[in-house]
Design a protein around this motif. Structure first.
Motif, PDB file in Angstrom:
ATOM      1  N   PRO A 172      54.574  45.596  54.020  1.00 55.29           N
ATOM      2  CA  PRO A 172      55.898  46.039  53.547  1.00 55.29           C
ATOM      3  C   PRO A 172      55.779  46.627  52.134  1.00 55.29           C
ATOM      4  CG  PRO A 172      55.709  43.656  53.400  1.00 55.29           C
ATOM      5  CD  PRO A 172      54.482  44.131  54.110  1.00 55.29           C
ATOM      6  N   LEU A 173      56.268  47.839  51.939  1.00 54.94           N
ATOM      7  CA  LEU A 173      56.124  48.494  50.640  1.00 54.94           C
ATOM      8  C   LEU A 173      57.096  47.949  49.607  1.00 54.94           C
ATOM      9  CD1 LEU A 173      55.622  52.213  51.783  1.00 54.94           C
ATOM     10  CD2 LEU A 173      53.895  50.511  51.176  1.00 54.94           C
ATOM     11  N   THR A 174      58.227  47.430  50.070  1.00 59.10           N
ATOM     12  CA  THR A 174      59.209  46.892  49.131  1.00 59.10           C
ATOM     13  C   THR A 174      58.632  45.678  48.413  1.00 59.10           C
ATOM     14  OG1 THR A 174      60.127  45.537  50.902  1.00 59.10           O
ATOM     15  CG2 THR A 174      61.164  47.668  50.518  1.00 59.10           C
ATOM     16  N   GLY A 175      58.741  45.691  47.125  1.00 59.04           N
ATOM     17  CA  GLY A 175      58.261  44.561  46.331  1.00 59.04           C
ATOM     18  C   GLY A 175      56.839  44.694  45.843  1.00 59.04           C
ATOM     19  N   LEU A 176      56.048  45.619  46.425  1.00 55.48           N
ATOM     20  CA  LEU A 176      54.652  45.742  45.994  1.00 55.48           C
ATOM     21  C   LEU A 176      54.548  46.185  44.545  1.00 55.48           C
ATOM     22  CD1 LEU A 176      52.640  47.242  49.005  1.00 55.48           C
ATOM     23  CD2 LEU A 176      52.735  44.881  48.192  1.00 55.48           C
ATOM     24  N   LEU A 177      55.381  47.153  44.143  1.00 57.76           N
ATOM     25  CA  LEU A 177      55.347  47.623  42.751  1.00 57.76           C
ATOM     26  C   LEU A 177      55.724  46.497  41.799  1.00 57.76           C
ATOM     27  CD1 LEU A 177      56.858  51.217  42.978  1.00 57.76           C
ATOM     28  CD2 LEU A 177      54.487  50.564  42.555  1.00 57.76           C
ATOM     29  N   ARG A 178      56.702  45.711  42.173  1.00 56.22           N
ATOM     30  CA  ARG A 178      57.095  44.585  41.305  1.00 56.22           C
ATOM     31  C   ARG A 178      55.952  43.599  41.162  1.00 56.22           C
ATOM     32  NH1 ARG A 178      58.922  39.562  42.212  1.00 56.22           N
ATOM     33  NH2 ARG A 178      59.123  39.893  44.468  1.00 56.22           N
ATOM     34  N   HIS A 179      55.311  43.260  42.253  1.00 52.75           N
ATOM     35  CA  HIS A 179      54.194  42.315  42.182  1.00 52.75           C
ATOM     36  C   HIS A 179      53.007  42.913  41.431  1.00 52.75           C
ATOM     37  CE1 HIS A 179      55.754  39.043  44.569  1.00 52.75           C
ATOM     38  NE2 HIS A 179      56.107  39.858  45.553  1.00 52.75           N
ATOM     39  N   ALA A 180      52.848  44.230  41.490  1.00 54.16           N
ATOM     40  CA  ALA A 180      51.706  44.866  40.834  1.00 54.16           C
ATOM     41  C   ALA A 180      51.841  44.887  39.326  1.00 54.16           C
ATOM     42  CB  ALA A 180      51.523  46.290  41.362  1.00 54.16           C
ATOM     43  N   PHE A 181      53.068  44.936  38.813  1.00 60.75           N
ATOM     44  CA  PHE A 181      53.243  45.129  37.373  1.00 60.75           C
ATOM     45  C   PHE A 181      54.013  44.014  36.674  1.00 60.75           C
ATOM     46  CE2 PHE A 181      52.632  49.413  39.110  1.00 60.75           C
ATOM     47  CZ  PHE A 181      51.570  49.840  38.319  1.00 60.75           C
ATOM     48  N   LEU A 182      54.464  43.022  37.404  1.00 60.53           N
ATOM     49  CA  LEU A 182      55.187  41.907  36.794  1.00 60.53           C
ATOM     50  C   LEU A 182      54.559  40.592  37.245  1.00 60.53           C
ATOM     51  CD1 LEU A 182      58.899  43.049  37.239  1.00 60.53           C
ATOM     52  CD2 LEU A 182      57.537  43.106  35.131  1.00 60.53           C
ATOM     53  N   PRO A 183      54.333  39.649  36.314  1.00 60.02           N
ATOM     54  CA  PRO A 183      53.751  38.352  36.715  1.00 60.02           C
ATOM     55  C   PRO A 183      54.700  37.578  37.614  1.00 60.02           C
ATOM     56  CG  PRO A 183      54.434  38.329  34.406  1.00 60.02           C
ATOM     57  CD  PRO A 183      54.559  39.744  34.863  1.00 60.02           C
ATOM     58  N   ASP A 184      54.118  36.742  38.450  1.00 62.11           N
ATOM     59  CA  ASP A 184      54.875  35.984  39.448  1.00 62.11           C
ATOM     60  C   ASP A 184      54.850  34.496  39.072  1.00 62.11           C
ATOM     61  OD1 ASP A 184      54.974  34.407  42.210  1.00 62.11           O
ATOM     62  OD2 ASP A 184      55.859  36.383  42.537  1.00 62.11           O
ATOM     63  N   PRO A 185      55.903  33.739  39.384  1.00 62.34           N
ATOM     64  CA  PRO A 185      55.900  32.290  39.099  1.00 62.34           C
ATOM     65  C   PRO A 185      54.741  31.539  39.741  1.00 62.34           C
ATOM     66  CG  PRO A 185      58.123  33.035  39.635  1.00 62.34           C
ATOM     67  CD  PRO A 185      57.207  34.202  39.899  1.00 62.34           C
ATOM     68  N   THR A 186      54.115  32.122  40.761  1.00 63.12           N
ATOM     69  CA  THR A 186      52.966  31.466  41.394  1.00 63.12           C
ATOM     70  C   THR A 186      51.862  31.190  40.386  1.00 63.12           C
ATOM     71  OG1 THR A 186      53.467  32.577  43.471  1.00 63.12           O
ATOM     72  CG2 THR A 186      51.265  31.673  43.251  1.00 63.12           C
ATOM     73  N   LEU A 187      51.815  31.995  39.308  1.00 64.31           N
ATOM     74  CA  LEU A 187      50.791  31.787  38.286  1.00 64.31           C
ATOM     75  C   LEU A 187      50.912  30.424  37.618  1.00 64.31           C
ATOM     76  CD1 LEU A 187      50.732  35.329  36.613  1.00 64.31           C
ATOM     77  CD2 LEU A 187      48.850  34.218  37.827  1.00 64.31           C
ATOM     78  N   LEU A 188      52.097  29.835  37.667  1.00 61.49           N
ATOM     79  CA  LEU A 188      52.292  28.519  37.060  1.00 61.49           C
ATOM     80  C   LEU A 188      51.835  27.390  37.981  1.00 61.49           C
ATOM     81  CD1 LEU A 188      55.835  29.087  35.490  1.00 61.49           C
ATOM     82  CD2 LEU A 188      53.587  29.331  34.410  1.00 61.49           C
ATOM     83  N   ASP A 189      51.635  27.712  39.241  1.00 65.05           N
ATOM     84  CA  ASP A 189      51.118  26.722  40.190  1.00 65.05           C
ATOM     85  C   ASP A 189      49.634  26.507  39.922  1.00 65.05           C
ATOM     86  OD1 ASP A 189      51.383  25.265  42.926  1.00 65.05           O
ATOM     87  OD2 ASP A 189      49.633  26.577  43.159  1.00 65.05           O
ATOM     88  N   PRO A 190      49.159  25.254  39.876  1.00 70.12           N
ATOM     89  CA  PRO A 190      47.733  25.019  39.560  1.00 70.12           C
ATOM     90  C   PRO A 190      46.781  25.774  40.475  1.00 70.12           C
ATOM     91  CG  PRO A 190      48.966  22.956  39.469  1.00 70.12           C
ATOM     92  CD  PRO A 190      49.910  23.994  40.007  1.00 70.12           C
ATOM     93  N   GLY A 191      47.062  25.801  41.767  1.00 69.39           N
ATOM     94  CA  GLY A 191      46.188  26.517  42.686  1.00 69.39           C
ATOM     95  C   GLY A 191      46.212  28.008  42.442  1.00 69.39           C
ATOM     96  N   GLY A 192      47.412  28.558  42.212  1.00 70.74           N
ATOM     97  CA  GLY A 192      47.533  29.985  41.941  1.00 70.74           C
ATOM     98  C   GLY A 192      46.869  30.370  40.640  1.00 70.74           C
ATOM     99  N   LEU A 193      47.009  29.511  39.623  1.00 65.80           N
ATOM    100  CA  LEU A 193      46.388  29.787  38.327  1.00 65.80           C
ATOM    101  C   LEU A 193      44.878  29.816  38.455  1.00 65.80           C
ATOM    102  CD1 LEU A 193      46.618  30.183  35.269  1.00 65.80           C
ATOM    103  CD2 LEU A 193      46.629  27.685  35.029  1.00 65.80           C
ATOM    104  N   TYR A 194      44.323  28.916  39.240  1.00 68.93           N
ATOM    105  CA  TYR A 194      42.869  28.856  39.380  1.00 68.93           C
ATOM    106  C   TYR A 194      42.327  30.124  40.040  1.00 68.93           C
ATOM    107  CZ  TYR A 194      38.233  27.067  40.460  1.00 68.93           C
ATOM    108  OH  TYR A 194      36.882  26.909  40.528  1.00 68.93           O
TER     109      TYR A 194
END
Length: 407
Positions: A172-194
């Motif tokens: 799905p193309l919708t949302g890809l640009l946002r994910h490409a250029f803006l950080p996601d809350p998943t980065l705060l998850d320990p697994g995602g951060l690793y």
């Protein structure tokens, strides 16, 4: 005529090549594995990390290119001149070990591809990778442009493979640009951060910096400010392409595996899982792209080893003998480990650990050299670039140390 007998009026496209030569280091099998795991585990959430890591890669490769253009010497030559004693010999040893470790990671990806596509045993596939050393020697008979053209063609194969994958996956193309250029809350998850740290921490590899600073010398001549502008364009174009490929790997993994609740941990697992989900064409495209990635990246690894040895020793070395020795130094222990049951991914991880230890001994001298007015003259880094370079270098060091401690 300018330096090296090159006319001052070369068209802009003539300067393209060195950036594409080193860009394969950012699309190597190790990066494939990391992006596959990120996409399959967290969907599109970590796409921003791929963008950030690509921006850091552009920064450091641009510094390496500028060093070569401004001084006419590559990074290895500078380190030999600046550190002539025991410290210089130590730097040479660490760089040489890093070249062997790099070659191990790169040819292992090629061996995995041969195993998947042709069903060859892993040990035999590993030994077959020695043949690419002779391929490069043959191409060099036709000049440096022939090697660059061959590598660029392989990069094109990798890119085409993922065009096919994207077409078949229909993300799905919708949302890809946002994910490409803006950080996601998943980065705060320990697994995602690793996993994010894994993407960022493995971004910059020593061999790319040595090779880029040397390869730009083939373009010297005339107005060096003009030369550097075109080489900077070359770097940005090539590494933007690497960003798109790595982003595509993550996007395909998210669209195909994450949507099915599958987490991919290695390259072979991705290959075997793609066929039942997207069809045999998807698996074939993956395998061919992996083969092109392994072949191109292992080729640049052996070229970088030659740059390191000749730069530190200050003398010409036999290209064939040197590259063959580097490859054998990696293939012999790898073959033994595979025979004893080690997994290819375990060997790739080991190589990354070795590179993590060596990275500060390459990255920090590069940043120091490019801010030295005696070395760089008018090309010296301005204050804003010095700050950005040091912050980025320290961030890369922290991420590598973090991964070593946590791994």
């Amino acid at each position: 005529m300018g330096g090296l007998g090159i006319p001052k009026t070369r068209p802009w496209w003539w300067y393209l090549g060195p950036g594409f030569l080193v860009s394969v280091g950012y699309m190597d099998p190790g990066n494939w594995a990391t992006s596959l795991e990120a996409g399959s585990r967290f969907g599109y959430s970590l796409l921003f990390v791929v963008t950030l890591s690509s921006a850091m890669a552009i920064l450091f490769q641009a510094l390496a290119a500028k060093l070569g253009v401004a001084s006419g010497l590559d990074l290895a030559q500078h380190l030999r001149l600046r550190y002539p004693g025991a410290w210089g010999r130590f730097l040479f040893l660490t760089a040489l070990v890093a070249m062997v470790a790099t070659d191990l990671a790169e040819f292992m990806g090629m061996a995995v591809a041969l195993n998947l596509l042709l069903g060859l045993p892993m040990v035999l596939a590993a030994w077959l990778t020695v043949l690419d050393v002779f391929m490069v020697l043959y191409l060099e008979r036709f000049g440096f442009r022939a090697v660059e053209a061959a590598i660029t063609a392989l990069v094109g194969v990798v890119g085409l493979a993922y065009v096919v994958e994207l077409y078949l996956a229909h993300p799905p193309l919708t949302g890809l640009l946002r994910h490409a250029f803006l950080p996601d809350p998943t980065l705060l998850d320990p697994g995602g951060l690793y996993v994010a740290l894994g993407i960022l921490g493995a971004t910059v590899m020593p061999h790319n910096l040595f090779l880029h600073s040397a390869q730009v010398k083939t373009r010297l001549g005339g107005d060096r400010a003009r030369v550097y502008r075109y080489l900077l364009l070359d770097t940005v174009l090539a590494l933007t392409g690497a960003w798109l490929v790595n982003g595509a790997i993550l996007v395909v993994a998210a669209a195909v595996f994450h949507e099915k609740g599958l987490v991919i941990h290695d390259l072979a697992e991705a290959y075997h899982t793609l066929a039942p989900l997207l069809g045999p064409l998807a698996a074939l495209a993956f395998g061919v792209g992996l083969l092109a990635s392994g072949l191109s990246s292992t080729t640049t690894g052996t070229l970088a080893a030659q740059v390191v040895v000749e730069g530190f020793l200050g003398s010409r070395a036999s290209p064939g003998r040197l590259r063959l020795l580097v490859r054998l130094a990696a293939v012999l222990p790898a073959s033994l480990a595979l025979t004893l049951g080690a997994s290819p991914m375990a060997l790739i991880v080991l190589s990354q650990v070795i590179l993590s230890f060596q990275l500060p001994f390459t990255l920090f001298p590069l940043v120091r050299l490019t801010q030295d007015p005696k070395v760089m003259g008018p090309f010296r880094n301005p204050p804003w670039l010095r700050l950005l370079a040091w912050v980025s270098a320290l961030l890369v060091l922290f991420l590598n140390l973090f991964l070593l401690v946590k791994g």
